[in-house]
Design a protein around this motif. Structure first.
Motif, mmCIF file in Angstrom:
data_model
loop_
_atom_site.group_PDB
_atom_site.id
_atom_site.type_symbol
_atom_site.label_atom_id
_atom_site.label_comp_id
_atom_site.label_asym_id
_atom_site.label_seq_id
_atom_site.Cartn_x
_atom_site.Cartn_y
_atom_site.Cartn_z
ATOM 1 N N LEU A 1 -4.370 -79.515 90.888
ATOM 2 C CA LEU A 1 -3.036 -79.044 91.154
ATOM 3 C C LEU A 1 -3.044 -77.444 91.596
ATOM 4 C CD1 LEU A 1 -0.938 -81.279 88.680
ATOM 5 C CD2 LEU A 1 -1.234 -81.609 91.364
ATOM 6 N N ASP A 2 -3.496 -76.822 90.561
ATOM 7 C CA ASP A 2 -3.564 -75.248 90.830
ATOM 8 C C ASP A 2 -4.255 -74.622 91.940
ATOM 9 O OD1 ASP A 2 -1.796 -75.377 88.813
ATOM 10 O OD2 ASP A 2 -2.931 -74.549 87.113
ATOM 11 N N ASP A 3 -5.517 -75.342 92.103
ATOM 12 C CA ASP A 3 -6.251 -74.896 93.394
ATOM 13 C C ASP A 3 -5.519 -75.080 94.471
ATOM 14 O OD1 ASP A 3 -8.338 -73.465 92.103
ATOM 15 O OD2 ASP A 3 -9.474 -75.432 91.832
ATOM 16 N N ALA A 4 -4.697 -76.193 94.737
ATOM 17 C CA ALA A 4 -4.037 -76.757 95.804
ATOM 18 C C ALA A 4 -2.866 -75.900 96.152
ATOM 19 C CB ALA A 4 -3.524 -78.182 95.831
ATOM 20 N N TRP A 5 -2.007 -75.862 94.761
ATOM 21 C CA TRP A 5 -0.962 -74.852 95.021
ATOM 22 C C TRP A 5 -1.198 -73.460 95.550
ATOM 23 C CZ3 TRP A 5 0.439 -71.466 90.629
ATOM 24 C CH2 TRP A 5 2.014 -70.833 90.877
ATOM 25 N N GLN A 6 -2.424 -72.711 94.838
ATOM 26 C CA GLN A 6 -2.717 -71.371 95.248
ATOM 27 C C GLN A 6 -3.283 -71.380 96.531
ATOM 28 O OE1 GLN A 6 -4.257 -70.588 91.062
ATOM 29 N NE2 GLN A 6 -2.968 -68.614 91.524
ATOM 30 N N GLY A 7 -3.721 -72.426 97.317
ATOM 31 C CA GLY A 7 -4.211 -72.559 98.568
ATOM 32 C C GLY A 7 -5.606 -72.022 98.552
ATOM 33 N N VAL A 8 -6.473 -72.002 97.504
ATOM 34 C CA VAL A 8 -7.743 -72.010 97.117
ATOM 35 C C VAL A 8 -8.711 -72.730 98.254
ATOM 36 C CG1 VAL A 8 -9.787 -72.201 95.589
ATOM 37 C CG2 VAL A 8 -7.347 -71.127 94.791
ATOM 38 N N THR A 9 -9.349 -72.066 98.648
ATOM 39 C CA THR A 9 -10.442 -72.870 99.954
ATOM 40 C C THR A 9 -11.844 -72.951 99.300
ATOM 41 O OG1 THR A 9 -10.913 -70.699 100.886
ATOM 42 C CG2 THR A 9 -8.795 -71.904 101.810
ATOM 43 N N HIS A 10 -12.451 -71.884 98.689
ATOM 44 C CA HIS A 10 -13.727 -71.897 98.116
ATOM 45 C C HIS A 10 -13.648 -71.785 96.648
ATOM 46 C CE1 HIS A 10 -14.012 -70.750 102.302
ATOM 47 N NE2 HIS A 10 -15.319 -71.325 102.319
ATOM 48 N N ILE A 11 -14.308 -72.834 96.086
ATOM 49 C CA ILE A 11 -14.554 -72.594 94.470
ATOM 50 C C ILE A 11 -15.995 -72.383 94.273
ATOM 51 C CG2 ILE A 11 -14.512 -73.920 92.382
ATOM 52 C CD1 ILE A 11 -11.962 -75.544 93.562
ATOM 53 N N VAL A 12 -15.967 -71.218 93.347
ATOM 54 C CA VAL A 12 -17.488 -70.893 92.976
ATOM 55 C C VAL A 12 -17.210 -70.667 91.524
ATOM 56 C CG1 VAL A 12 -18.965 -68.877 93.093
ATOM 57 C CG2 VAL A 12 -17.748 -69.399 95.018
ATOM 58 N N ARG A 13 -18.113 -71.449 90.793
ATOM 59 C CA ARG A 13 -18.176 -71.542 89.187
ATOM 60 C C ARG A 13 -19.358 -71.984 88.913
ATOM 61 N NH1 ARG A 13 -14.095 -76.773 89.367
ATOM 62 N NH2 ARG A 13 -15.623 -78.395 90.328
ATOM 63 N N GLY A 14 -19.514 -72.146 87.527
ATOM 64 C CA GLY A 14 -20.639 -72.457 86.875
ATOM 65 C C GLY A 14 -21.258 -74.067 87.127
ATOM 66 N N ALA A 15 -22.490 -74.378 87.109
ATOM 67 C CA ALA A 15 -23.112 -75.761 87.378
ATOM 68 C C ALA A 15 -22.681 -76.563 86.191
ATOM 69 C CB ALA A 15 -24.519 -75.384 87.476
ATOM 70 N N ASP A 16 -22.050 -76.061 85.165
ATOM 71 C CA ASP A 16 -21.683 -77.192 84.086
ATOM 72 C C ASP A 16 -20.416 -78.141 84.733
ATOM 73 O OD1 ASP A 16 -20.291 -74.586 83.941
ATOM 74 O OD2 ASP A 16 -19.570 -74.875 82.020
ATOM 75 N N LEU A 17 -20.065 -77.522 85.810
ATOM 76 C CA LEU A 17 -18.705 -78.206 86.228
ATOM 77 C C LEU A 17 -19.104 -79.127 87.252
ATOM 78 C CD1 LEU A 17 -16.059 -75.391 85.502
ATOM 79 C CD2 LEU A 17 -16.234 -77.714 84.391
ATOM 80 N N LEU A 18 -20.312 -79.072 87.825
ATOM 81 C CA LEU A 18 -20.903 -79.881 88.704
ATOM 82 C C LEU A 18 -20.452 -81.373 88.543
ATOM 83 C CD1 LEU A 18 -22.499 -79.094 91.191
ATOM 84 C CD2 LEU A 18 -24.723 -79.602 90.061
ATOM 85 N N ASP A 19 -20.685 -81.974 87.513
ATOM 86 C CA ASP A 19 -20.348 -83.345 87.233
ATOM 87 C C ASP A 19 -18.900 -83.554 87.069
ATOM 88 O OD1 ASP A 19 -19.886 -82.471 84.622
ATOM 89 O OD2 ASP A 19 -21.264 -84.083 83.741
ATOM 90 N N SER A 20 -17.898 -82.621 87.080
ATOM 91 C CA SER A 20 -16.558 -82.830 86.886
ATOM 92 C C SER A 20 -15.956 -82.614 88.605
ATOM 93 C CB SER A 20 -15.803 -81.616 86.298
ATOM 94 O OG SER A 20 -15.878 -81.592 84.893
ATOM 95 N N THR A 21 -16.787 -82.499 89.383
ATOM 96 C CA THR A 21 -16.231 -82.395 90.823
ATOM 97 C C THR A 21 -16.039 -83.446 91.376
ATOM 98 O OG1 THR A 21 -17.683 -80.307 90.858
ATOM 99 C CG2 THR A 21 -16.684 -81.272 93.125
ATOM 100 N N PRO A 22 -16.715 -84.513 91.325
ATOM 101 C CA PRO A 22 -16.370 -85.963 91.760
ATOM 102 C C PRO A 22 -14.926 -86.420 91.486
ATOM 103 C CG PRO A 22 -18.565 -85.952 91.356
ATOM 104 C CD PRO A 22 -18.030 -84.671 90.608
ATOM 105 N N ARG A 23 -14.498 -86.304 90.249
ATOM 106 C CA ARG A 23 -13.287 -86.520 89.555
ATOM 107 C C ARG A 23 -12.204 -85.688 90.323
ATOM 108 N NH1 ARG A 23 -14.692 -85.983 83.316
ATOM 109 N NH2 ARG A 23 -16.669 -85.213 84.257
#
Ligand code: GLU
Ligand code: ZN
Length: 295
Positions: free
Chosen positions: A178-200
């Motif tokens: 919700l927040d990434d969409a609300w803030q208009g985030v176009t590119h997410i750069v973060r740690g690989a521990d969140l790779l398996d959260s991405t499909p959700r």
């Protein structure tokens, strides 16, 4: 109005201070944005007060400043966004896309973290229950800019997942989308521990009809003993008086090649060098990197 081509962000959780691993993630998201003249936001993901370390929010911002980072606009706190999260959850619940789950931890034991669907058709009221989102029996996939193709079957590998906990706290997966969409985030750069959260998160984006950002997951820094420098690991704050050498080290962890004399200059100079020389294609294509092996 045309929307800007690049909006990036760093989204720390105040369950601890920034450590070298979070510095690597902050630096990657910052350089990737600034190298193309993009915006860079900071969002405090303070969804879980019981796990928050006193003073961590202020310490995180202080460290970012000491290390020369400048963010655009006001910092956003997720604790100020509860009304939005609640509204979306109500709507999903009313539409039957989410449902109340009263399963105890004990009942869910032995399912390897994959929800067995006990409450799917139970029609429990929302009160005193967790809220879960129904996932489709589908594989979600995306192409990460560094890690390449990533696939996950939501039904088989995740199951219906929690978007509001039984204690009323909102789940990271929903809030972040919700927040990434609300803030208009176009590119997410973060740690690989969140790779398996991405499909959700891809599934939630599809469900909520918001656009999908591009993803880049940087390697997670691990300790010699295999210890993750992660949310649960209590490391001391990054020292302000070693900003430049630690930034140079973080650059090297990201595959960039800063000159050696950077050890003794101002942090801002290291960042400016990083912006001018940033090549995201040099980031090592691995999920973890041992801190001990870094120069
Ligand atoms: N708050 C999350 C963390 O500290 C990061 C969320 C994200 O970048 O999507 O691990
Ligand atoms: Zn249940």
């Amino acid at each position: 109005m045309t929307s800007p081509a690049y909006i990036g962000r760093f989204a720390p959780t105040p369950s601890g201070y920034l450590h070298f691993g979070s510095l690597v993630a902050a630096l990657a998201s910052y350089l990737d944005a600034r190298a193309v003249g993009g915006r860079w936001l900071v969002r405090m993901e303070d969804l879980d007060p019981p796990r928050e370390v006193g003073g961590a929010q202020a310490a995180i911002l202080r460290t970012l400043e000491d290390y020369g980072f400048e963010w655009d606009g006001e910092m956003v706190r997720q604790s100020d966004r509860h009304e939005t999260y609640a509204k979306v959850i109500d709507r999903l619940y009313e539409m039957g896309l989410a449902y109340a789950c009263t399963c105890s931890r004990k009942q869910l034991e032995g399912h390897h973290g994959i929800y067995p669907g006990y409450c799917r058709n139970a029609q429990h009221p929302q009160h005193d229950a967790a809220i879960r989102i129904r996932v489709p029996e589908l594989e979600y996939h995306f192409v990460d800019r560094v890690q390449g193709e990533y696939r996950q079957h939501l039904g088989r590998e995740v199951g219906d997942f929690v978007i509001r906990r039984r204690d009323g706290l909102y789940a990271y997966q929903l809030a972040v989308v919700l927040d990434d969409a609300w803030q208009g985030v176009t590119h997410i750069v973060r740690g690989a521990d969140l790779l398996d959260s991405t499909p959700r998160q891809l599934y939630l984006q599809e469900l909520l009809g918001v656009s999908q950002p591009r993803y880049l997951h940087v390697p997670l820094i691990i300790q010699p003993d295999g210890h993750k420098l992660g949310k649960s690991y209590r490391s001391p704050p990054l020292p302000a008086d070693r900003a430049a050498p630690l930034l140079a080290r973080a650059l090297r962890a990201l595959g960039q090649e800063p000159p050696d004399e950077f050890a003794d200059c101002r942090p801002r100079e290291v960042l400016d060098w990083g912006i001018a020389h940033w090549v995201s294609g040099r980031i090592p294509r691995c999920r973890t990197l041992a801190e001990a092996h870094l120069r």
